[in-house]
Design a protein around this motif. Structure first.
Motif, PDB file in Angstrom:
ATOM      1  N   LYS A  50       0.844  -1.198   0.000  1.00 44.86           N
ATOM      2  CA  LYS A  50       0.000   0.000   0.000  1.00 44.86           C
ATOM      3  C   LYS A  50       0.882   1.252   0.000  1.00 44.86           C
ATOM      4  CE  LYS A  50      -3.870   0.276   2.311  1.00 44.86           C
ATOM      5  NZ  LYS A  50      -4.872   0.419   3.417  1.00 44.86           N
ATOM      6  N   MET A  51       0.632   2.166  -0.921  1.00 44.61           N
ATOM      7  CA  MET A  51       1.433   3.379  -1.036  1.00 44.61           C
ATOM      8  C   MET A  51       1.036   4.389   0.036  1.00 44.61           C
ATOM      9  SD  MET A  51       3.613   2.754  -3.344  1.00 44.61           S
ATOM     10  CE  MET A  51       4.340   4.393  -3.323  1.00 44.61           C
ATOM     11  N   ILE A  52       2.045   5.026   0.615  1.00 46.02           N
ATOM     12  CA  ILE A  52       1.813   6.091   1.595  1.00 46.02           C
ATOM     13  C   ILE A  52       2.170   7.433   0.983  1.00 46.02           C
ATOM     14  CG2 ILE A  52       2.336   6.928   3.903  1.00 46.02           C
ATOM     15  CD1 ILE A  52       3.084   4.125   4.711  1.00 46.02           C
ATOM     16  N   TRP A  53       3.407   7.540   0.495  1.00 49.26           N
ATOM     17  CA  TRP A  53       3.826   8.741  -0.232  1.00 49.26           C
ATOM     18  C   TRP A  53       4.008   8.353  -1.704  1.00 49.26           C
ATOM     19  CZ3 TRP A  53       5.656   7.963   4.774  1.00 49.26           C
ATOM     20  CH2 TRP A  53       5.430   9.000   5.678  1.00 49.26           C
ATOM     21  N   ASP A  54       2.938   8.457  -2.468  1.00 47.78           N
ATOM     22  CA  ASP A  54       2.958   8.008  -3.869  1.00 47.78           C
ATOM     23  C   ASP A  54       4.054   8.689  -4.671  1.00 47.78           C
ATOM     24  OD1 ASP A  54       0.256   7.898  -2.638  1.00 47.78           O
ATOM     25  OD2 ASP A  54      -0.273   6.855  -4.481  1.00 47.78           O
ATOM     26  N   HIS A  55       4.170  10.008  -4.521  1.00 47.52           N
ATOM     27  CA  HIS A  55       5.104  10.775  -5.347  1.00 47.52           C
ATOM     28  C   HIS A  55       6.562  10.461  -5.017  1.00 47.52           C
ATOM     29  CE1 HIS A  55       1.497  12.606  -6.554  1.00 47.52           C
ATOM     30  NE2 HIS A  55       1.450  13.607  -5.681  1.00 47.52           N
ATOM     31  N   HIS A  56       6.788   9.804  -3.873  1.00 46.46           N
ATOM     32  CA  HIS A  56       8.158   9.472  -3.471  1.00 46.46           C
ATOM     33  C   HIS A  56       8.368   7.964  -3.387  1.00 46.46           C
ATOM     34  CE1 HIS A  56       8.993  13.706  -2.574  1.00 46.46           C
ATOM     35  NE2 HIS A  56       7.744  13.736  -2.150  1.00 46.46           N
ATOM     36  N   ASN A  57       7.356   7.229  -3.857  1.00 49.70           N
ATOM     37  CA  ASN A  57       7.453   5.765  -3.976  1.00 49.70           C
ATOM     38  C   ASN A  57       7.784   5.098  -2.644  1.00 49.70           C
ATOM     39  OD1 ASN A  57       7.161   3.481  -5.618  1.00 49.70           O
ATOM     40  ND2 ASN A  57       9.373   3.282  -5.879  1.00 49.70           N
ATOM     41  N   ILE A  58       7.144   5.549  -1.572  1.00 53.17           N
ATOM     42  CA  ILE A  58       7.312   4.944  -0.260  1.00 53.17           C
ATOM     43  C   ILE A  58       6.008   4.262   0.137  1.00 53.17           C
ATOM     44  CG2 ILE A  58       7.680   5.391   2.203  1.00 53.17           C
ATOM     45  CD1 ILE A  58       9.621   7.550   1.465  1.00 53.17           C
ATOM     46  N   ASN A  59       6.059   2.932   0.231  1.00 55.07           N
ATOM     47  CA  ASN A  59       4.878   2.170   0.598  1.00 55.07           C
ATOM     48  C   ASN A  59       4.937   1.750   2.066  1.00 55.07           C
ATOM     49  OD1 ASN A  59       6.664   0.014   0.701  1.00 55.07           O
ATOM     50  ND2 ASN A  59       6.063  -0.816  -1.289  1.00 55.07           N
ATOM     51  N   LYS A  60       3.956   0.967   2.493  1.00 53.57           N
ATOM     52  CA  LYS A  60       3.905   0.587   3.905  1.00 53.57           C
ATOM     53  C   LYS A  60       5.130  -0.232   4.310  1.00 53.57           C
ATOM     54  CE  LYS A  60       0.068  -0.946   6.103  1.00 53.57           C
ATOM     55  NZ  LYS A  60      -0.929  -1.895   6.677  1.00 53.57           N
ATOM     56  N   GLU A  61       5.589  -1.120   3.446  1.00 50.89           N
ATOM     57  CA  GLU A  61       6.779  -1.904   3.757  1.00 50.89           C
ATOM     58  C   GLU A  61       7.990  -1.003   4.008  1.00 50.89           C
ATOM     59  OE1 GLU A  61       8.841  -5.948   2.125  1.00 50.89           O
ATOM     60  OE2 GLU A  61       8.319  -4.440   0.624  1.00 50.89           O
ATOM     61  N   ASN A  62       8.157   0.026   3.171  1.00 46.60           N
ATOM     62  CA  ASN A  62       9.255   0.982   3.373  1.00 46.60           C
ATOM     63  C   ASN A  62       9.094   1.727   4.692  1.00 46.60           C
ATOM     64  OD1 ASN A  62       8.772   1.786  -0.083  1.00 46.60           O
ATOM     65  ND2 ASN A  62      10.265   0.340   0.737  1.00 46.60           N
ATOM     66  N   PHE A  63       7.863   2.109   5.013  1.00 47.21           N
ATOM     67  CA  PHE A  63       7.598   2.828   6.259  1.00 47.21           C
ATOM     68  C   PHE A  63       7.879   1.956   7.476  1.00 47.21           C
ATOM     69  CE2 PHE A  63       4.283   4.099   9.476  1.00 47.21           C
ATOM     70  CZ  PHE A  63       4.956   5.228   9.923  1.00 47.21           C
ATOM     71  N   ILE A  64       7.432   0.697   7.432  1.00 46.06           N
ATOM     72  CA  ILE A  64       7.699  -0.225   8.529  1.00 46.06           C
ATOM     73  C   ILE A  64       9.203  -0.433   8.693  1.00 46.06           C
ATOM     74  CG2 ILE A  64       7.434  -2.608   9.323  1.00 46.06           C
ATOM     75  CD1 ILE A  64       4.908  -0.954   9.678  1.00 46.06           C
ATOM     76  N   SER A  65       9.907  -0.520   7.570  1.00 46.22           N
ATOM     77  CA  SER A  65      11.361  -0.656   7.619  1.00 46.22           C
ATOM     78  C   SER A  65      11.982   0.550   8.319  1.00 46.22           C
ATOM     79  CB  SER A  65      11.941  -0.792   6.203  1.00 46.22           C
ATOM     80  OG  SER A  65      13.345  -0.845   6.232  1.00 46.22           O
ATOM     81  N   TYR A  66      11.469   1.741   8.025  1.00 47.18           N
ATOM     82  CA  TYR A  66      11.960   2.940   8.704  1.00 47.18           C
ATOM     83  C   TYR A  66      11.745   2.825  10.216  1.00 47.18           C
ATOM     84  CZ  TYR A  66      12.092   7.665  10.588  1.00 47.18           C
ATOM     85  OH  TYR A  66      12.375   8.750  11.371  1.00 47.18           O
ATOM     86  N   LEU A  67      10.559   2.395  10.636  1.00 44.77           N
ATOM     87  CA  LEU A  67      10.267   2.279  12.063  1.00 44.77           C
ATOM     88  C   LEU A  67      11.192   1.272  12.741  1.00 44.77           C
ATOM     89  CD1 LEU A  67       6.351   2.368  12.141  1.00 44.77           C
ATOM     90  CD2 LEU A  67       7.945   4.221  12.643  1.00 44.77           C
ATOM     91  N   ILE A  68      11.498   0.186  12.036  1.00 45.11           N
ATOM     92  CA  ILE A  68      12.413  -0.816  12.587  1.00 45.11           C
ATOM     93  C   ILE A  68      13.775  -0.183  12.861  1.00 45.11           C
ATOM     94  CG2 ILE A  68      13.746  -2.887  12.023  1.00 45.11           C
ATOM     95  CD1 ILE A  68      11.233  -3.905  10.542  1.00 45.11           C
ATOM     96  N   HIS A  69      14.307   0.493  11.855  1.00 41.73           N
ATOM     97  CA  HIS A  69      15.656   1.046  11.983  1.00 41.73           C
ATOM     98  C   HIS A  69      15.715   2.232  12.945  1.00 41.73           C
ATOM     99  CE1 HIS A  69      16.259  -1.346   8.323  1.00 41.73           C
ATOM    100  NE2 HIS A  69      17.529  -1.335   8.656  1.00 41.73           N
ATOM    101  N   ILE A  70      14.627   2.962  13.062  1.00 41.29           N
ATOM    102  CA  ILE A  70      14.643   4.153  13.899  1.00 41.29           C
ATOM    103  C   ILE A  70      14.216   3.845  15.335  1.00 41.29           C
ATOM    104  CG2 ILE A  70      12.282   5.115  13.805  1.00 41.29           C
ATOM    105  CD1 ILE A  70      15.516   6.955  12.826  1.00 41.29           C
TER     106      ILE A  70
END
Length: 415
Positions: A134-154
């Motif tokens: 599922k896309m979150i920031w369409d214009h920047h190609n960041i989907n939920k998987e990318n967002f979850i990955s960010y939360l993991i690392h941060i």
């Protein structure tokens, strides 16, 4: 690396064993130990070696496979290209090395590229991620998987600022370009491991661990807002000034206000920490020792600083609460620092057109070259691989001189 040091905290030592999927990278011939690896940020990272858990037949087969696909042999080590995947149990991770790894099973049908650091984290939480594409920031190609990955690392950096605080989130169920809503009450469908605390008839979520953070991320909670005190205290554990320019084009006013504040804090020998709001302003955090000041006491200090700056620079700054009366001046919001109010948490993402982050800064970064847009998800993750978090010693600060400073301000106001 600082990031490695912090991410190791995701696997604290306890009685249970962790599990994960890894690929074989080779064999140490002298002690017959097998090298393990995962993919982290598109790079193969060696995670140690194992020998326990294999029976004689499994060990023999694995050694033969490695020798058959020998890629680079030294006197002590046979290297092989990734391909064979295994499930390993372990006690913890220290400096990127598995502690007490034990073989559990082969996963011969698994593609080795699926053995990733993020999957390792998720396999050891209580959260199942749904609709990862599922896309979150369409214009920047960041989907939920990318967002979850960010939360993991941060997570090692954001969790200390979420700990034991009554959390308010802003959720964007269909991405940041669609409808959003504030959520304070914990929903009835939350899993049992979600901890809550009731305050003012609201059952707040308390986000003290990675599983809770990832569950919130799976709910597409994009923004994380926290009060200034913990759930078990009435006094604040920090003072925060919110420097709010009239629009994004006036961000230079936030830089000026922050640098003017820094001069004052240095005079008072106060340790302060700037961060981008992730929107259009800057926020200044000042830790308070042992929550030793009431909100009424901190108001004396915040109001003094705000009024002093307005008196010194009336053409730039204002404390006028009504937006229509501020003109093109920056609003120094000291009223926001109060019981029941919240502030964006350090390292929280923002529901803006760009995936910007409320990023902690070093004071020498607060200059004319500072750009909010630069500090987005990809940049912040990369930054933390080479730079220590500017807030790394935040909770170690004393600032006990605040008590005397506020006492002096009280005396002057009554004399």
């Amino acid at each position: 690396m600082q990031e490695d040091k912090n991410l190791n905290k995701l696997f604290p030592k306890n009685k249970k064993k962790y599990r994960g999927l890894f690929f074989i990278l080779g064999l140490e011939t002298q002690n017959e130990r097998f090298l393990l690896g995962v993919i982290r940020k598109n790079t193969i990272v060696q995670m140690g070696t194992f020998s326990k858990g294999l029976n004689k037949s499994e060990k023999k087969s694995l050694m033969e496979a490695i020798r058959k696909h020998d890629n680079n042999t030294s006197n002590k080590t046979i290297r092989t290209e990734p391909g064979i995947c295994v499930e390993i149990y372990f006690k913890t991770i220290e400096e990127n090395q598995l502690i007490d790894p034990t073989f559990h099973s082969f996963h011969l049908k698994l593609n080795w590229k699926e053995c990733t650091w993020d999957r390792l984290i998720l396999d050891n939480t209580q959260v199942q991620i749904t609709h990862p594409d599922k896309m979150i920031w369409d214009h920047h190609n960041i989907n939920k998987e990318n967002f979850i990955s960010y939360l993991i690392h941060i997570s090692p950096f954001i969790l200390p600022f979420l700990e034991n605080r009554a959390l308010t989130t802003i959720r964007y169920p269909n991405g940041i370009y669609n409808e959003s809503f504030y959520q304070k009450n914990c929903p009835d469908y939350a899993p049992n491991f979600i901890r809550t605390a009731e305050k003012d008839d609201i059952n707040y979520i308390i986000c003290n661990d990675l599983s809770t953070l990832l569950w919130l991320g799976n709910q597409l909670a994009i923004e994380y807002h926290v009060p200034f005190q913990t759930i078990n205290r009435e006094n604040p554990l920090e003072i925060v000034f919110d420097l709010d320019p009239p629009d994004r084009d006036a961000f230079h006013l936030a830089i000026k206000a922050a640098t003017e504040m820094k001069k004052i804090f240095d005079t008072f020998e106060i340790e302060s920490y700037p961060k981008l709001s992730g929107n259009k302003g800057i926020q200044i955090h000042i830790p308070i020792k042992d929550s030793s000041l009431t909100y009424d006491k901190t108001r004396i200090f915040t109001e003094f600083i705000a009024r002093y700056l307005v008196e010194r620079h009336p053409q730039y700054f204002t404390i006028e609460r009504l937006k229509k009366n501020r003109g093109n001046k920056l609003y120094i919001d000291y009223v926001q620092h109060a019981q029941g109010k919240t502030i964006i948490c350090p390292y929280s993402t923002r529901g803006r057109d760009r995936p910007t982050v409320a990023t902690p800064l070093y004071w020498d970064e607060v200059n004319k070259n500072l750009k909010v847009e630069k500090y987005d998800i990809p940049f912040v993750l990369k930054r933390l691989t080479t730079h220590e978090c500017p807030f790394h010693d935040f909770f170690e600060q004393d600032n006990s001189n605040l008590i005397d400073i506020i006492g002096s301000l009280e005396e002057k106001s009554t004399s």
